[in-house]
Design a protein around this motif. Structure first.
Motif, PDB file in Angstrom:
ATOM      1  N   ILE A  61       0.858  -1.183   0.000  1.00 25.19           N
ATOM      2  CA  ILE A  61       0.000   0.000   0.000  1.00 25.19           C
ATOM      3  C   ILE A  61       0.893   1.231   0.000  1.00 25.19           C
ATOM      4  O   ILE A  61       2.110   1.143   0.215  1.00 25.19           O
ATOM      5  N   GLY A  62       0.285   2.420  -0.217  1.00 24.33           N
ATOM      6  CA  GLY A  62       1.064   3.652  -0.405  1.00 24.33           C
ATOM      7  C   GLY A  62       1.485   4.310   0.894  1.00 24.33           C
ATOM      8  O   GLY A  62       1.431   5.538   1.000  1.00 24.33           O
ATOM      9  N   LEU A  63       1.946   3.542   1.894  1.00 22.90           N
ATOM     10  CA  LEU A  63       2.413   4.075   3.190  1.00 22.90           C
ATOM     11  C   LEU A  63       3.875   3.707   3.360  1.00 22.90           C
ATOM     12  O   LEU A  63       4.254   2.530   3.260  1.00 22.90           O
ATOM     13  N   ARG A  64       4.723   4.729   3.587  1.00 22.13           N
ATOM     14  CA  ARG A  64       6.166   4.477   3.700  1.00 22.13           C
ATOM     15  C   ARG A  64       6.763   5.414   4.747  1.00 22.13           C
ATOM     16  O   ARG A  64       6.247   6.522   4.957  1.00 22.13           O
ATOM     17  N   LYS A  65       7.852   4.946   5.382  1.00 17.53           N
ATOM     18  CA  LYS A  65       8.542   5.754   6.396  1.00 17.53           C
ATOM     19  C   LYS A  65       9.479   6.714   5.686  1.00 17.53           C
ATOM     20  O   LYS A  65      10.430   6.308   5.012  1.00 17.53           O
ATOM     21  N   LEU A  66       9.227   8.017   5.832  1.00 18.98           N
ATOM     22  CA  LEU A  66      10.056   9.066   5.229  1.00 18.98           C
ATOM     23  C   LEU A  66      10.557   9.980   6.352  1.00 18.98           C
ATOM     24  O   LEU A  66       9.756  10.612   7.026  1.00 18.98           O
ATOM     25  N   GLY A  67      11.889  10.016   6.518  1.00 19.60           N
ATOM     26  CA  GLY A  67      12.455  10.832   7.608  1.00 19.60           C
ATOM     27  C   GLY A  67      11.986  10.376   8.974  1.00 19.60           C
ATOM     28  O   GLY A  67      11.830  11.191   9.874  1.00 19.60           O
ATOM     29  N   GLY A  68      11.759   9.050   9.101  1.00 24.12           N
ATOM     30  CA  GLY A  68      11.329   8.498  10.376  1.00 24.12           C
ATOM     31  C   GLY A  68       9.845   8.650  10.634  1.00 24.12           C
ATOM     32  O   GLY A  68       9.376   8.278  11.700  1.00 24.12           O
ATOM     33  N   ILE A  69       9.047   9.167   9.668  1.00 22.30           N
ATOM     34  CA  ILE A  69       7.612   9.394   9.846  1.00 22.30           C
ATOM     35  C   ILE A  69       6.862   8.590   8.793  1.00 22.30           C
ATOM     36  O   ILE A  69       7.182   8.649   7.588  1.00 22.30           O
ATOM     37  N   TRP A  70       5.844   7.834   9.222  1.00 20.58           N
ATOM     38  CA  TRP A  70       5.013   7.088   8.273  1.00 20.58           C
ATOM     39  C   TRP A  70       4.148   8.094   7.516  1.00 20.58           C
ATOM     40  O   TRP A  70       3.396   8.862   8.106  1.00 20.58           O
ATOM     41  N   THR A  71       4.269   8.053   6.158  1.00 15.36           N
ATOM     42  CA  THR A  71       3.664   9.073   5.310  1.00 15.36           C
ATOM     43  C   THR A  71       2.903   8.407   4.155  1.00 15.36           C
ATOM     44  O   THR A  71       3.396   7.442   3.536  1.00 15.36           O
ATOM     45  N   TRP A  72       1.697   8.962   3.884  1.00 16.81           N
ATOM     46  CA  TRP A  72       0.965   8.532   2.665  1.00 16.81           C
ATOM     47  C   TRP A  72       1.610   9.233   1.474  1.00 16.81           C
ATOM     48  O   TRP A  72       1.574  10.454   1.356  1.00 16.81           O
ATOM     49  N   VAL A  73       2.250   8.423   0.583  1.00 17.75           N
ATOM     50  CA  VAL A  73       3.053   9.018  -0.485  1.00 17.75           C
ATOM     51  C   VAL A  73       2.178   9.710  -1.516  1.00 17.75           C
ATOM     52  O   VAL A  73       2.626  10.637  -2.204  1.00 17.75           O
ATOM     53  N   GLY A  74       0.926   9.280  -1.684  1.00 17.53           N
ATOM     54  CA  GLY A  74       0.060   9.888  -2.693  1.00 17.53           C
ATOM     55  C   GLY A  74      -0.332  11.307  -2.330  1.00 17.53           C
ATOM     56  O   GLY A  74      -0.450  12.164  -3.204  1.00 17.53           O
ATOM     57  N   THR A  75      -0.525  11.575  -1.011  1.00 15.67           N
ATOM     58  CA  THR A  75      -0.970  12.909  -0.567  1.00 15.67           C
ATOM     59  C   THR A  75       0.114  13.670   0.180  1.00 15.67           C
ATOM     60  O   THR A  75      -0.030  14.857   0.420  1.00 15.67           O
ATOM     61  N   GLY A  76       1.173  12.967   0.570  1.00 17.67           N
ATOM     62  CA  GLY A  76       2.234  13.617   1.351  1.00 17.67           C
ATOM     63  C   GLY A  76       1.847  13.894   2.786  1.00 17.67           C
ATOM     64  O   GLY A  76       2.546  14.617   3.491  1.00 17.67           O
ATOM     65  N   LYS A  77       0.747  13.305   3.252  1.00 12.94           N
ATOM     66  CA  LYS A  77       0.280  13.547   4.614  1.00 12.94           C
ATOM     67  C   LYS A  77       0.815  12.464   5.550  1.00 12.94           C
ATOM     68  O   LYS A  77       0.890  11.286   5.174  1.00 12.94           O
ATOM     69  N   ALA A  78       1.175  12.883   6.785  1.00 13.25           N
ATOM     70  CA  ALA A  78       1.672  11.936   7.788  1.00 13.25           C
ATOM     71  C   ALA A  78       0.502  11.109   8.317  1.00 13.25           C
ATOM     72  O   ALA A  78      -0.637  11.587   8.405  1.00 13.25           O
ATOM     73  N   LEU A  79       0.817   9.854   8.678  1.00 13.64           N
ATOM     74  CA  LEU A  79      -0.191   8.962   9.254  1.00 13.64           C
ATOM     75  C   LEU A  79      -0.563   9.463  10.651  1.00 13.64           C
ATOM     76  O   LEU A  79       0.312   9.635  11.509  1.00 13.64           O
ATOM     77  N   SER A  80      -1.832   9.729  10.883  1.00 19.78           N
ATOM     78  CA  SER A  80      -2.267  10.195  12.199  1.00 19.78           C
ATOM     79  C   SER A  80      -2.442   9.012  13.142  1.00 19.78           C
ATOM     80  O   SER A  80      -2.618   7.859  12.701  1.00 19.78           O
ATOM     81  N   LYS A  81      -2.398   9.318  14.440  1.00 19.22           N
ATOM     82  CA  LYS A  81      -2.486   8.260  15.449  1.00 19.22           C
ATOM     83  C   LYS A  81      -3.832   7.540  15.369  1.00 19.22           C
ATOM     84  O   LYS A  81      -3.908   6.308  15.473  1.00 19.22           O
ATOM     85  N   GLU A  82      -4.909   8.300  15.145  1.00 18.82           N
ATOM     86  CA  GLU A  82      -6.225   7.675  15.136  1.00 18.82           C
ATOM     87  C   GLU A  82      -6.469   6.844  13.874  1.00 18.82           C
ATOM     88  O   GLU A  82      -7.374   6.001  13.837  1.00 18.82           O
ATOM     89  N   ALA A  83      -5.676   7.059  12.796  1.00 18.55           N
ATOM     90  CA  ALA A  83      -5.859   6.304  11.553  1.00 18.55           C
ATOM     91  C   ALA A  83      -4.978   5.065  11.490  1.00 18.55           C
ATOM     92  O   ALA A  83      -5.005   4.337  10.504  1.00 18.55           O
ATOM     93  N   GLU A  84      -4.167   4.794  12.520  1.00 19.52           N
ATOM     94  CA  GLU A  84      -3.270   3.639  12.498  1.00 19.52           C
ATOM     95  C   GLU A  84      -4.072   2.343  12.481  1.00 19.52           C
ATOM     96  O   GLU A  84      -5.125   2.238  13.136  1.00 19.52           O
ATOM     97  N   ASN A  85      -3.544   1.318  11.720  1.00 16.93           N
ATOM     98  CA  ASN A  85      -4.256   0.032  11.574  1.00 16.93           C
ATOM     99  C   ASN A  85      -3.243  -1.115  11.637  1.00 16.93           C
ATOM    100  O   ASN A  85      -3.334  -2.080  10.875  1.00 16.93           O
ATOM    101  N   TRP A  86      -2.246  -0.993  12.539  1.00 13.80           N
ATOM    102  CA  TRP A  86      -1.152  -1.969  12.588  1.00 13.80           C
ATOM    103  C   TRP A  86      -1.646  -3.296  13.184  1.00 13.80           C
ATOM    104  O   TRP A  86      -2.497  -3.313  14.071  1.00 13.80           O
TER     105      TRP A  86
END
Length: 790
Positions: A61-86
């Motif tokens: 899926i389009g989620l990758r760690k960039l600069g130590g932060i999990w980021t949605w590459v399509g939108t450039g937005k950081a993964l928020s705590k409430e949206a985590e699905n680990w």
């Protein structure tokens, strides 16, 4: 082959041909679609997990760690705590290289959850094609993808499904000045700006520009225009101020008029006006005091002025005084009036006069005058004839107060120091001109016990000194005393060490008593009262050695006196009771009580069981020297020493003896018989009893019971068991004539038949019953059933 799932205008795409690294998967998605999928909510996850097929390596899926932060590459937005699905325990970043994310599709556990993975692993690509277009949301909001559709998230200031509506603010009304507005989205709506100004002489209070905010509020309150303020004017010192105000106190258009108080004149404009620039017209106005002519101090005088408003101006006050020795004639002060003139006339100073002086008796007077005879500053010097001395100041001066310095001067006869009778002596004087003055003579003498040292008389000379030196009385001396041996000396000296009147008290050290006078005194003849004193050691009662003991003493100051020490000991076999040593104290008594020697005790002995004890005691029961003899009762023999002695160590010689029962020979059961014994003091010993019995068909021949006697023998020989026939023969053979007569009677008639039948019955029972081994006495057999039927 590319497979896809369509949901309205937004579609998901994936491929079942080959697997890709994360970068390859994203390149695939960006080439053919929009990008790797960006998951936005749990509903989307549930849809994907239900719709997509299972693949063992799962989907990127389009989620990758960039600069130590999990980021949605399509939108450039950081993964928020409430949206985590680990998934449980994820992300774990194993080996520190798991920077990409996979989704578990159709996994038995943790379905739809995410897991961090190394980006170089190969998995299925999960892509999406966006439904949002640039023209959507009126370019006033952000298009957000949703399953099967999209929604507009409006930018601040806009609202409505397509963000076409604009936020409206309240219409503005200017307050006292011009307003200039711009409206990019409509009058007084979002981002409208209004600029405010003020007319000449007025200034703005508040923000100059207001903007309509997304909250439908203006960025600030409407500003107001207030008149420009000039600095507040104050009335000049000693003046007054009268103002008129058009727009507020001391603001644009205000005018102020000035005037001065009595005695002052105005310097500057009479009025000033507040201009549009916030400054007053003209220069500052002041009130100056009216001036009077300058004054000067009078001759031989001084002037001190206080100026309220300037030197020698209205209100100035000048006070006049004269120098020391002069008096003021005229006003003491003058004041400058509002007309510019001084009050009163100019004063002047005159010298002060003192009373006329005369020369003292037996003396002379010499004066000098500066300002007139006997006036301030005049000085007069005094002197006296030979043999007299001036009493008072040598000179006197006329002071500013009209009095002479110092007291009146006189000539007195020269005085010598006052003499005193010497201590312990007497003095007799004659005086010509006064006590102890020129021409006085004094004679000296001493009291009993003292002798005069120096001149017997002295005379006061014209120089004020006495002829000769001061005599004194010295006390008569006695020989020096010393403290007695073992004693102390305490003396009090009235007139010097060991002189007339000295007393010495004698005392002795602890443990010694004084012999001789306790005190001696030095007499007027230079001798001591009483004889020499000495100290003798205090005696204690004579001690003696204790009975059965010894005593050894050491004497420091004499036999049995203070400090004597006596040590005590006891002879062998005796112990000291009390102190081992005693000392003679300073009170003449010995420390502690008299010790004594007691015989050493041994443990109390007891007679052995079945025995007796007989003791003799020399020094007390069971003490050193005691002897005890042991013996045993009948039927017992002594084991151990017959006697024991208490030694000096408090122990008995030998071991404890005991009494043992005398033994008899061991008995055995007779053949065809049994033995039953009771032992009082041990097996087959004194007083043991044994009972014999025979088997059925056998008759005991001999005593039924034997007892062990004190001699170690049994009372009889053991019996034997014989068959019944042999028993009858034996009865007939061995019985005496009297026995035969008795036997004849017993066996006569039917009794003989009964006996024969009984013997026959016994034989039959003996064949049926077999005796068993008795667990009692060795060699004895019993059987309860057997015995009961016999």
């Amino acid at each position: 082959m590319v497979l896809w799932v369509q949901v309205g205008a937004w579609t998901y795409h994936y491929s079942d041909q080959g697997d890709y690294t994360w970068e390859q998967a994203r390149n695939f998605c960006q080439t053919f679609f929009t990008d790797l999928v960006a998951i936005q909510n749990q509903q989307e996850i549930e849809y994907l997990n239900k719709s997509l097929p299972f693949h063992g390596r799962y989907y990127w899926i389009g989620l990758r760690k960039l600069g130590g932060i999990w980021t949605w590459v399509g939108t450039g937005k950081a993964l928020s705590k409430e949206a985590e699905n680990w998934a449980l325990g994820e992300p774990n970043n194993r080996r520190s290289n798991q920077d990409c994310v996979e989704i578990y599709i159709q996994r038995p556990q943790q379905a739809g959850k995410w897991n961090d993975e190394p980006c170089n692993r190969k998995k299925k690509a999960l892509c999406y094609r966006a439904s949002c277009q640039p023209f959507l949301c009126s370019q006033r909001g952000e298009c957000v993808e949703t399953i099967g559709s999209y929604r507009c998230e409006c930018y601040p200031g806009f609202h409505g499904p397509e963000c076409t509506d604009v936020v409206q603010c309240a219409k503005l009304e200017p307050k006292g000045g011009p307003m200039n507005c711009s409206h990019p989205y409509g009058d007084f709506s979002y981002n409208s700006t209004c600029e405010f100004g003020c007319h000449e002489g007025f200034e703005r209070r508040g923000a100059g520009v207001l903007r309509c905010l997304p909250s439908q509020e203006w960025s600030a309150n409407i500003p107001t225009c207030t008149a420009v303020a000039c600095p507040v004017l104050r009335a000049p010192e000693k003046g007054e101020l009268n103002c008129s105000h058009l727009h507020g106190d001391f603001t644009f258009g205000s005018t102020c008029a000035f005037s001065c108080q009595k005695g002052f004149v105005l310097k500057g404009p009479e009025s000033r006006e507040c201009t549009a620039t916030g400054i007053w017209t003209g220069d500052a106005t002041r009130c100056e005091a009216i001036a009077c002519p300058v004054l000067s101090a009078p001759d031989q005088g001084e002037m001190h002025c206080s100026h309220l408003h300037g030197n020698f101006t209205y209100g100035s006050m000048c006070a006049f005084s004269c120098q020391t020795g002069f008096a003021l004639v005229g006003l003491q002060s003058r004041e400058c009036t509002a007309t510019g003139t001084w009050t009163g006339d100019t004063p002047h100073c005159e010298a002060v006069t003192c009373p006329v002086l005369r020369a003292p008796e037996k003396g002379e007077l010499n004066c000098s005058h500066l300002h007139g005879d006997f006036t301030f500053g005049s000085t007069c010097a005094f002197s006296c004839q030979k043999g007299f001395v001036l009493k008072g100041p040598e000179s006197r001066e006329c002071t500013a107060t009209g009095t002479w310095t110092g007291d009146a001067t006189r000539c007195e006869a020269i005085a010598c120091p006052v003499l005193r009778a010497p201590e312990k002596g007497e003095m007799h004087c004659s005086h010509l001109h006064g006590n102890f003055t020129y021409g006085s003579t004094c004679a000296f003498s001493c009291q009993k016990g003292f002798v005069l040292k120096g001149l017997e008389s002295r005379e006061c000379t014209a120089m004020g000194i006495w002829t000769g030196d001061t005599p004194h009385c010295e006390a008569v001396t006695c020989p020096v005393l010393r403290a007695p041996e073992k004693g102390e000396l305490n003396c009090s000296h009235l007139h010097g060490d060991f002189t007339f009147g000295s007393t010495c008290a004698f005392s002795c050290q602890k443990g010694f008593v004084l012999k001789g006078p306790e005190n001696r005194e030095c007499t007027a003849t230079g001798t001591w009262t009483g004889d020499a004193t000495r100290c003798e050691a205090i005696a204690c009662p004579v001690l003696s050695a204790p009975d059965q003991g010894e005593m050894h003493c050491s004497h420091l100051h004499g036999n049995f006196t203070y400090g004597s020490m006596c040590a005590f000991s006891c002879q062998t076999g005796f112990a000291l009771v009390g102190l081992q040593s005693r000392e003679c104290t300073a009170t003449g008594i010995w420390t502690g009580d008299t010790p004594h020697c007691e015989a050493i005790s041994c443990p109390v002995l007891r007679a052995p069981e079945k025995g007796e004890l007989n003791c003799s005691h020399l020094h007390g029961d069971f003490t050193f020297g005691s002897t005890c003899a042991f013996s045993c009762q009948k039927g017992f023999v002594l084991k151990g020493p017959e006697s024991r002695e208490c030694t000096a160590t408090g122990t008995w010689t030998g071991d404890a003896p005991r009494c043992e029962a005398i033994s008899c020979p061991v008995l055995s059961p007779p053949s065809r018989g049994q033995l039953s014994c009771s032992h009082v003091h041990g097996n087959f010993t004194y007083n043991s009893t044994c009972i014999f019995s025979c088997e059925e068909g056998f008759v005991r021949m001999g005593a039924e019971m034997l007892q062990c006697e004190a001699t170690g023998n049994w009372t009889r020989d053991p019996p034997v068991c014989a068959e019944d026939g042999a028993f009858l023969k034996q009865v007939l053979a061995y019985s005496s004539s009297s026995a035969l007569a008795v036997a004849g009677l017993v066996l006569s008639g039917g009794l003989i038949a009964l006996l024969a039948k009984r013997l026959s019955d016994r034989e039959e029972k003996r064949k049926l019953l077999k005796p068993t081994s008795d667990l009692g006495v060795p060699g004895t057999f019993t059987n309860s059933a057997y015995d009961a039927n016999l």
